[in-house]
Write a protein that holds these residues in place. Structure first.
Motif, PDB file in Angstrom:
ATOM      1  N   GLY A 242       0.745  -1.384  -0.086  1.00 40.28           N
ATOM      2  CA  GLY A 242       0.060   0.031  -0.018  1.00 40.28           C
ATOM      3  C   GLY A 242       0.913   1.296  -0.010  1.00 40.28           C
ATOM      4  N   ASP A 243       2.015   1.241   0.134  1.00 36.33           N
ATOM      5  CA  ASP A 243       2.916   2.375   0.055  1.00 36.33           C
ATOM      6  C   ASP A 243       2.837   2.979  -1.359  1.00 36.33           C
ATOM      7  OD1 ASP A 243       3.927   2.217   2.650  1.00 36.33           O
ATOM      8  OD2 ASP A 243       5.817   0.944   2.082  1.00 36.33           O
ATOM      9  N   GLY A 244       2.357   2.517  -2.512  1.00 37.76           N
ATOM     10  CA  GLY A 244       2.111   3.217  -3.838  1.00 37.76           C
ATOM     11  C   GLY A 244       1.540   2.378  -4.620  1.00 37.76           C
ATOM     12  N   ILE A 245       0.674   2.725  -5.402  1.00 31.46           N
ATOM     13  CA  ILE A 245       0.119   1.805  -6.280  1.00 31.46           C
ATOM     14  C   ILE A 245      -0.636   2.401  -7.493  1.00 31.46           C
ATOM     15  CG2 ILE A 245      -2.391   2.252  -4.974  1.00 31.46           C
ATOM     16  CD1 ILE A 245      -3.033  -0.885  -5.149  1.00 31.46           C
ATOM     17  N   GLY A 246      -0.768   1.854  -8.590  1.00 27.84           N
ATOM     18  CA  GLY A 246      -1.398   2.260  -9.980  1.00 27.84           C
ATOM     19  C   GLY A 246      -1.423   1.101 -10.895  1.00 27.84           C
ATOM     20  N   TYR A 247      -2.237   1.811 -11.897  1.00 28.00           N
ATOM     21  CA  TYR A 247      -2.462   0.815 -12.985  1.00 28.00           C
ATOM     22  C   TYR A 247      -2.937   1.088 -14.267  1.00 28.00           C
ATOM     23  CZ  TYR A 247      -7.459   2.002 -12.078  1.00 28.00           C
ATOM     24  OH  TYR A 247      -8.645   2.529 -11.856  1.00 28.00           O
ATOM     25  N   ILE A 248      -2.722   0.515 -15.275  1.00 24.04           N
ATOM     26  CA  ILE A 248      -3.466   0.761 -16.766  1.00 24.04           C
ATOM     27  C   ILE A 248      -4.550  -0.222 -17.054  1.00 24.04           C
ATOM     28  CG2 ILE A 248      -2.795   1.156 -19.171  1.00 24.04           C
ATOM     29  CD1 ILE A 248       0.199   1.621 -18.228  1.00 24.04           C
ATOM     30  N   ASN A 249      -5.306  -0.044 -17.130  1.00 25.04           N
ATOM     31  CA  ASN A 249      -6.679  -0.867 -17.383  1.00 25.04           C
ATOM     32  C   ASN A 249      -6.708  -1.063 -18.978  1.00 25.04           C
ATOM     33  OD1 ASN A 249      -9.326  -1.897 -17.820  1.00 25.04           O
ATOM     34  ND2 ASN A 249      -9.945  -0.914 -15.634  1.00 25.04           N
ATOM     35  N   HIS A 250      -6.161  -2.231 -19.193  1.00 25.04           N
ATOM     36  CA  HIS A 250      -6.388  -2.596 -20.650  1.00 25.04           C
ATOM     37  C   HIS A 250      -7.750  -2.674 -21.201  1.00 25.04           C
ATOM     38  CE1 HIS A 250      -2.418  -4.610 -19.575  1.00 25.04           C
ATOM     39  NE2 HIS A 250      -2.278  -3.383 -19.551  1.00 25.04           N
ATOM     40  N   GLN A 251      -8.696  -3.062 -20.367  1.00 28.48           N
ATOM     41  CA  GLN A 251     -10.053  -3.539 -20.748  1.00 28.48           C
ATOM     42  C   GLN A 251     -10.704  -2.126 -21.157  1.00 28.48           C
ATOM     43  OE1 GLN A 251     -10.906  -5.990 -17.183  1.00 28.48           O
ATOM     44  NE2 GLN A 251     -11.743  -7.301 -18.566  1.00 28.48           N
ATOM     45  N   GLU A 252     -10.598  -0.986 -20.209  1.00 33.15           N
ATOM     46  CA  GLU A 252     -11.200   0.017 -20.689  1.00 33.15           C
ATOM     47  C   GLU A 252     -10.768   0.795 -21.889  1.00 33.15           C
ATOM     48  OE1 GLU A 252     -13.694   1.399 -19.266  1.00 33.15           O
ATOM     49  OE2 GLU A 252     -13.892   0.069 -17.732  1.00 33.15           O
ATOM     50  N   LEU A 253      -9.232   0.610 -22.158  1.00 37.03           N
ATOM     51  CA  LEU A 253      -8.475   0.944 -23.297  1.00 37.03           C
ATOM     52  C   LEU A 253      -9.225   0.353 -24.517  1.00 37.03           C
ATOM     53  CD1 LEU A 253      -4.979   1.105 -22.388  1.00 37.03           C
ATOM     54  CD2 LEU A 253      -6.411   2.857 -22.725  1.00 37.03           C
ATOM     55  N   ILE A 254      -9.546  -1.138 -24.450  1.00 39.37           N
ATOM     56  CA  ILE A 254     -10.174  -1.918 -25.500  1.00 39.37           C
ATOM     57  C   ILE A 254     -11.599  -1.262 -25.913  1.00 39.37           C
ATOM     58  CG2 ILE A 254     -11.067  -3.956 -26.278  1.00 39.37           C
ATOM     59  CD1 ILE A 254      -8.097  -3.691 -26.744  1.00 39.37           C
TER      60      ILE A 254
ATOM     61  N   MET B  17      -9.899 -10.757 -25.440  1.00 40.37           N
ATOM     62  CA  MET B  17      -8.335 -10.822 -25.031  1.00 40.37           C
ATOM     63  C   MET B  17      -7.870  -9.995 -24.064  1.00 40.37           C
ATOM     64  SD  MET B  17      -7.281 -10.686 -29.202  1.00 40.37           S
ATOM     65  CE  MET B  17      -5.476 -10.527 -28.773  1.00 40.37           C
ATOM     66  N   ALA B  18      -8.647  -8.810 -24.035  1.00 40.87           N
ATOM     67  CA  ALA B  18      -8.465  -7.875 -22.776  1.00 40.87           C
ATOM     68  C   ALA B  18      -8.742  -8.502 -21.623  1.00 40.87           C
ATOM     69  CB  ALA B  18      -9.009  -6.542 -23.047  1.00 40.87           C
ATOM     70  N   ALA B  19      -9.726  -9.335 -21.554  1.00 41.05           N
ATOM     71  CA  ALA B  19     -10.201 -10.001 -20.245  1.00 41.05           C
ATOM     72  C   ALA B  19      -8.958 -11.103 -19.934  1.00 41.05           C
ATOM     73  CB  ALA B  19     -11.442 -10.724 -20.342  1.00 41.05           C
ATOM     74  N   ASN B  20      -8.390 -11.644 -20.789  1.00 35.90           N
ATOM     75  CA  ASN B  20      -7.285 -12.379 -20.197  1.00 35.90           C
ATOM     76  C   ASN B  20      -6.026 -11.564 -19.950  1.00 35.90           C
ATOM     77  OD1 ASN B  20      -7.986 -15.002 -20.575  1.00 35.90           O
ATOM     78  ND2 ASN B  20      -7.549 -15.207 -22.813  1.00 35.90           N
ATOM     79  N   TRP B  21      -5.868 -10.279 -20.305  1.00 34.79           N
ATOM     80  CA  TRP B  21      -4.923  -9.424 -20.036  1.00 34.79           C
ATOM     81  C   TRP B  21      -5.235  -8.146 -19.414  1.00 34.79           C
ATOM     82  CZ3 TRP B  21       0.046 -11.679 -20.401  1.00 34.79           C
ATOM     83  CH2 TRP B  21       0.378 -12.563 -21.127  1.00 34.79           C
TER      84      TRP B  21
ATOM     85  N   ASN C  97      -4.529 -16.072 -18.921  1.00 35.62           N
ATOM     86  CA  ASN C  97      -4.310 -16.883 -19.967  1.00 35.62           C
ATOM     87  C   ASN C  97      -3.283 -18.036 -19.557  1.00 35.62           C
ATOM     88  OD1 ASN C  97      -3.482 -18.433 -22.353  1.00 35.62           O
ATOM     89  ND2 ASN C  97      -4.068 -16.710 -23.662  1.00 35.62           N
ATOM     90  N   GLN C  98      -3.953 -18.965 -19.025  1.00 39.37           N
ATOM     91  CA  GLN C  98      -3.151 -20.400 -18.406  1.00 39.37           C
ATOM     92  C   GLN C  98      -2.015 -20.834 -19.190  1.00 39.37           C
ATOM     93  OE1 GLN C  98      -3.261 -20.284 -15.081  1.00 39.37           O
ATOM     94  NE2 GLN C  98      -1.345 -21.376 -15.237  1.00 39.37           N
ATOM     95  N   VAL C  99      -2.406 -20.986 -20.665  1.00 38.45           N
ATOM     96  CA  VAL C  99      -1.583 -21.595 -21.734  1.00 38.45           C
ATOM     97  C   VAL C  99      -0.441 -20.749 -22.002  1.00 38.45           C
ATOM     98  CG1 VAL C  99      -1.547 -22.075 -24.329  1.00 38.45           C
ATOM     99  CG2 VAL C  99      -3.634 -22.595 -22.880  1.00 38.45           C
ATOM    100  N   MET C 100      -0.550 -19.535 -22.001  1.00 36.56           N
ATOM    101  CA  MET C 100       0.534 -18.813 -22.417  1.00 36.56           C
ATOM    102  C   MET C 100       1.502 -18.462 -20.879  1.00 36.56           C
ATOM    103  SD  MET C 100      -0.081 -15.456 -24.827  1.00 36.56           S
ATOM    104  CE  MET C 100      -0.912 -15.510 -26.626  1.00 36.56           C
TER     105      MET C 100
END
Length: 576
Positions: A230-242, A284-288, A317-320
């Motif tokens: 919790g000292d620092g946190i961030g993200y890029i949301n691939h699903q929202e971009l798609i 695809m975005a749901a997998n990443w 994606n368990q295969v990858m």
């Protein structure tokens, strides 16, 4: 218009990079700022607990006190008032890095502060705590005076702000850079013709959003999933971009891109805005789903700073994941847990698993029968190639698990009349299931090695005769087999590392590791140049006082692809 959008993107990216690199805190509490951040924001980075900005600047100031004379040449030559305005702001920023005191007094910051970066769809928003707002206005006033670039004073819901128009006069799609301070929070954002009327109010903290990040549980989920403290946190949301590029109104970013396309008269995403592309790309975005980042350990004082961070590309994606995990090879101890080297790098690849793993990934990508035209084209391109062909090149080196190299240390003599390399400690290792057999297989490709016989535990072979080095260079490279490792080393410490390898059994423990100690790397070179009277490049002299160590690695775990890093910076006490 497009040039201005590119400029705005550069500003946004620079701001994001800076604030992401400074992320230092979250105690899990619901922060008021988060109620103004939409849950569908494509990117977020937050310092949610106070970060010791003054002490941090003190610990790294030496690294920023020098910069090339021509760093601002292009801006200085420009007659554009906007460029001169940005030049003034940048120069003020660079000059303020002289010390922590100067930095916080220049910008009116508290000694410890919070900061945030996120976007309202396409528009970036930077927020940070300020203690003395007049200092911010003074910096902007100075930039205006030096450039002739002025602002327009505006207000919304009783809140005043400055708007600096970035587009040329008369352009219908005006873009403005906004500055506002309210309740001790500085907000920097953009306004544009494709904004919804309420977007600026939301950016300035005057209109909370309906579905906010504070209520979404996203940050808590990231911390729980990846063990961030919790000292620092961030993200890029691939699903929202798609969602943004495959729909016209699926989220705020999609609506803004649609409005921008209407203004421009063309939609660059039209090819993927079909039901088929939306469905398949969303899957695809749901997998990443996300790229997340967080801080695991931080220690900062006026004389040194220590930061441990991780970035994870999440995957379901368990295969990858299984394929990538199977490729992990061996990285020796002298790379993984070494803090003494000048430079070290290890690449762990299980060569025997390389082709099967890549084939598995290839097949997984070619298996779905896509209806989306773009994905069909990608599959057609991939179908004409095959990673199985790599087997022709990897067959001879099956059994290889990794390669590593470390420059442990070096020193030049102090003879000013005849400066030379006095000592060198280094090691290169190739880890494989049968190093002696591999060496014998490779000898036909290097005839000069034909007479060398190597056996595990046998005598090391002097390779000096193969390297045409001047006699004043005290380098004696030796080759030997140490357990599961073919090694070449030089120097006493290099020999010690080679002997330690004899007790290290092969295991699949990583993919990649890199470490650099800038102080140890540059100090001998600069000292040697000063003794010999040779001029040094300006870029090298700029780094003379660097006392920074950086380490990064790449690996795979059940949650995704991990990029971890450790950065240490210390104040150098000079006697000059």
């Amino acid at each position: 218009m497009k040039k201005i959008l590119i400029a705005a993107a550069v500003i946004a990216t620079g701001a994001a990079g800076y604030w992401v690199s400074q992320d230092m805190g979250s105690n899990g509490e619901q922060n008021a700022i988060l109620t103004y951040v939409p849950a569908d924001t494509p990117v977020f980075s937050g310092q949610l607990t106070p970060f010791p900005i003054k002490a941090y600047i003190n610990s790294v100031a030496q690294s920023y006190q020098n910069y090339p004379d021509d760093m601002f040449a292009e801006l200085e030559e420009s007659d554009d008032a906007r460029a001169k305005f940005m030049l003034s702001l940048t120069q003020t920023y660079m000059e303020s890095l002289e010390s922590g005191d100067k930095f916080i007094s220049t910008f009116g910051l508290p000694e410890q502060m919070r900061s945030y970066f996120y976007s309202l769809g396409l528009l970036p928003v930077v927020k940070l705590e300020v203690e003395k707002p007049d200092a911010i206005w003074a910096v902007l006033d100075k930039a205006e005076k030096e450039s002739g670039f002025t602002h327009e004073k505006k207000s919304i819901k009783g809140q005043e702000y400055r708007a600096y128009t970035l587009t040329d006069p008369g352009e219908p799609e005006a873009i403005s850079l906004l500055f506002s301070i309210s309740k001790g929070i500085l907000t920097v954002t953009l306004d544009s013709a494709f904004n919804q009327p309420e977007t600026v109010a939301t950016a300035l903290g005057l209109a909370p959003v309906t579905n906010s990040l504070a209520d979404s549980g996203i940050l808590q989920d990231i911390m729980k999933t990846h063990g961030f403290n919790g000292d620092g946190i961030g993200y890029i949301n691939h699903q929202e971009l798609i969602k943004a590029i495959t729909t016209t109104d699926g989220n705020q970013l999609a609506r803004q891109l649609t409005a921008l396309a209407e203004l421009e008269g063309e939609d660059p995403f039209a090819i993927v805005r079909s039901n088929e592309c939306h469905t398949e790309l969303s899957a695809m975005a749901a997998n990443w789903p996300r790229t997340v980042f967080g801080v695991s350990n931080v220690s900062i004082s006026d004389t040194q700073s220590h930061m441990e961070l991780a970035t994870i590309v999440e995957s379901k994606n368990q295969v990858m994941l299984d394929a990538l995990s199977s490729m992990r090879g061996f990285i020796p101890e002298y790379i993984r847990n070494n803090n003494d080297s000048v430079f070290s790098m290890g690449l762990g690849i299980d060569v025997s698993q390389l082709v099967p793993a890549l084939t598995s990934i290839w097949d997984d990508m070619l298996t779905p029968q896509y209806q989306c035209v773009v994905l069909q084209e990608v599959q057609e391109e991939m179908s004409g190639q095959s990673p199985a062909m790599l087997g022709m090149f990897t067959g001879m080196v099956n059994g290889v698990k990794g390669v590593a190299v470390s420059l442990i240390g070096y020193k030049f003599s102090d003879d000013q009349d005849n400066p030379a390399l006095d000592s060198l400690d280094a090691i290169i290792s190739l880890s494989t299931e049968n190093p002696s057999m591999l060496f014998n297989m490779l000898k036909p490709f290097a005839p000069e090695l034909a007479d060398i016989q190597l056996a595990d535990g046998g005598e090391a072979v002097d390779l000096s005769y193969l390297l045409p080095l001047p006699p004043e260079f005290a380098i004696k490279p030796m080759m030997a087999v140490k357990g599961d490792h073919l090694v070449i080393y030089t120097g006493k410490v290099g020999e010690e590392k080679a002997n330690d390898l004899a007790n290290e059994a092969l295991s699949n423990n990583g993919l990649f590791s890199l470490a650099v100690d800038y102080g140890k790397m540059l100090t001998p070179v600069i000292t040697f140049a000063e003794m010999s009277g040779e001029p040094l490049p300006e870029e090298l002299l700029m780094m003379e006082d660097y006392n920074m160590q950086a380490k990064m690695g790449i690996d795979i775990n059940p949650t995704g692809i991990i990029f971890d890093s450790i950065v240490d910076s210390k104040v150098t006490v000079t006697t000059k």
